[in-house]
Design a protein around this motif. Structure first.
Motif, PDB file in Angstrom:
ATOM      1  N   HIS A  92      47.410-103.570  64.992  1.00  0.00           N
ATOM      2  CA  HIS A  92      45.979-103.564  65.354  1.00  0.00           C
ATOM      3  C   HIS A  92      45.793-104.017  66.801  1.00  0.00           C
ATOM      4  O   HIS A  92      45.661-105.210  67.083  1.00  0.00           O
ATOM      5  N   HIS A  94      44.001-102.931  70.867  1.00  0.00           N
ATOM      6  CA  HIS A  94      43.031-102.128  71.635  1.00  0.00           C
ATOM      7  C   HIS A  94      43.470-102.137  73.094  1.00  0.00           C
ATOM      8  O   HIS A  94      43.124-103.050  73.840  1.00  0.00           O
ATOM      9  N   LYS A 220      39.847 -94.370  62.444  1.00  0.00           N
ATOM     10  CA  LYS A 220      39.343 -95.747  62.319  1.00  0.00           C
ATOM     11  C   LYS A 220      37.855 -95.696  61.990  1.00  0.00           C
ATOM     12  O   LYS A 220      37.083 -95.050  62.699  1.00  0.00           O
ATOM     13  N   HIS A 283      41.029-106.755  59.183  1.00  0.00           N
ATOM     14  CA  HIS A 283      40.395-108.088  59.193  1.00  0.00           C
ATOM     15  C   HIS A 283      40.234-108.634  57.771  1.00  0.00           C
ATOM     16  O   HIS A 283      40.880-109.600  57.431  1.00  0.00           O
ATOM     17  N   ASP A 350      44.495-107.755  66.910  1.00  0.00           N
ATOM     18  CA  ASP A 350      43.250-107.327  67.576  1.00  0.00           C
ATOM     19  C   ASP A 350      43.303-107.648  69.072  1.00  0.00           C
ATOM     20  O   ASP A 350      42.263-107.814  69.711  1.00  0.00           O
TER      21      ASP A 350
END
Ligand SMILES: [Zn+2]
Length: 447
Positions: A92, A94, A220, A283, A350
């Motif tokens: 996960h 970004h 997603k 999450h 994340d």
């Protein structure tokens, strides 16, 4: 780096003339790694004094000196004082986020003022950061308004223009009207959104088709959005897509043999995510017993992201500050419950939600502090995500036939998991990306 595009250009010209195709490909030169200790996540006990033979992008053989011989002329990396393990997998990330500082414009400024080229350049640096920390594969969880930029970065990595991990791209992300920033602007002021907005199953299916068409490896979906703490102290998230909308996306993605990752905190949105057939829950801050039972039954992957919920807490006595603390505390409980229930947990931070300058490996520390064994934590970043990504046996293991994605650390991470934050050697697809001078002395084999 400067000469690389030129070299590739020449290769392309050669191919266009048909010269390369008519010449038989010579067998690639072998490379050998001497591993003092080899951690194989498929077994509990590390192996001592192993030889790993690599040819081209893949591992050809693994074993001790009695079972594996060093091919003539092979280059040897001596990692006999190191602990060697498979390249790590971050499920996960970004790359198009940089842990935006609210004082510098926060999330919004990226979409409103940053040029796409600027964002792509920063994403390039993020990808490099993942690789240099030993993460040779990432599942990147949408570009936050940067369109299909992840597919371009992935291609540039695959073609050797820039260094970076193997990327599973999700492209734009999907949510509903009222379900994603930018928000808070006056009605009638047209602002970009950090995702593709859909309303209704027809638009949902169309968005999935578009994203798959432009190169999405995964889809997603945001199943919850805003969250707040109610008068009884409960975390309440706003649900976004209906089950019907999600089912259209899942049906489309599964038809393409792709999977769907659902951002879901808890409550209604989490239950819709499971009823709609999501493949992974992202999450999952507050997994209730019914959700855990359903995930177990459906074989849903769980990607907790502990690290991001420990950064940038608002002041304690504000509504946001209370929410931030409740979120972290609940996430810890859910993680423990998921572990006890035997859910399939994959490692994800994340990162991008917090700056890429911060270490990704901090998640290993948090996982083990919550009771996961170091070996299980390593599995969550190797064999388990390999299975989730349908790459079982190809990544996350050091075995014949697997891609030569290999990292090394100096101390034993099974004793001190923070060692995984000090990677001294990184190889991806048989190419050495980085090595400490002390950790690996290459020498040509003479026998
Ligand atoms: Zn995320």
């Amino acid at each position: 780096m400067k000469s690389l595009p030129v070299m590739l250009f020449v290769l392309l010209i050669t191919n266009a003339g048909g010269v390369a195709q008519s010449t038989p490909t010579p067998q690639a030169q072998a490379t050998v790694i001497r591993a003092g200790t080899l951690i194989d996540p498929r077994t509990d006990e590390p192996k001592r004094n192993q030889l790993i033979v690599i040819r081209g992008t893949k591992i050809e053989a693994v074993g001790n000196a009695a079972t594996v011989s060093i091919p003539v002329g092979a280059g040897v990396y001596d990692l006999s004082n190191a602990i060697v393990l498979p390249g790590l997998i971050e499920s996960h990330t970004h790359i198009f986020l940089q842990g935006e500082d609210p004082a510098k414009g926060g999330y919004d400024i990226q979409l409103l003022k940053f040029y796409p080229s600027y964002r792509a350049a920063r994403a390039t640096a993020s990808a490099r950061r993942a690789l240099e920390q030993g993460f040779t594969t990432i599942r990147d969880m949408e570009t936050e308004g940067a369109g299909y930029g992840d597919v371009g970065i992935k291609r540039a990595i695959d073609e050797g223009y820039i260094p970076g991990p193997r990327i599973f791209a999700t492209t734009r992300g999907i949510s509903t009207t009222g379900g994603y920033p930018l928000e808070g602007y006056a009605p009638g002021v047209d602002v970009p959104k950090g995702v593709q907005i859909i309303d209704g199953p027809v638009e949902a299916r169309k968005a999935a088709r578009e994203q798959l068409d432009y190169g999405a490896d995964w889809i997603k979906v945001y199943m919850t959005h805003r969250s707040w703490v109610d008068k009884d102290g409960n975390l309440v998230p706003q649900p976004t897509l209906t089950v019907e909308e999600l089912k259209a996306i899942v049906d489309e993605a599964h038809g393409w043999k792709r999977k769907v990752a659902c951002h879901a905190y808890n409550g209604e949105g989490l239950h819709r995510a499971l009823d709609g057939g999501c493949d992974s829950i992202e999450h999952g801050l507050l997994l209730d017993d019914a959700a855990i039972a359903q995930m177990k039954r459906q074989g849903t992957w769980y990607c907790p992201t502990l690290s991001v919920y420990y950064t940038d807490w608002a002041p304690e006595n504000t509504p946001e500050g209370k929410r931030d603390r409740v979120r972290a505390a609940m996430h810890e409980q859910s993680f423990k419950k998921a572990m006890q229930a035997g859910l399939k947990i994959v490692f994800g931070t994340d990162v991008g939600g917090f700056p890429w300058t911060e270490p990704i490996a901090q998640e290993f520390t948090r996982m083990t502090q919550l009771g996961m064994s170091p070996m299980e934590a390593i599995r969550s970043a190797t064999t388990r995500p390999a299975e989730m990504l349908d790459m079982q046996g190809a990544i996350g293991v050091i075995a014949p036939g697997a891609y030569a994605d290999i990292v090394a650390v100096r101390g034993n991470p099974l004793v001190d998991v923070t060692e995984l934050g000090r990677v001294s050697f990184v190889m991806k697809n048989g190419q050495v990306f980085s090595r400490d001078s002390g950790a690996a002395n290459v020498s040509a084999s003479t026998h």
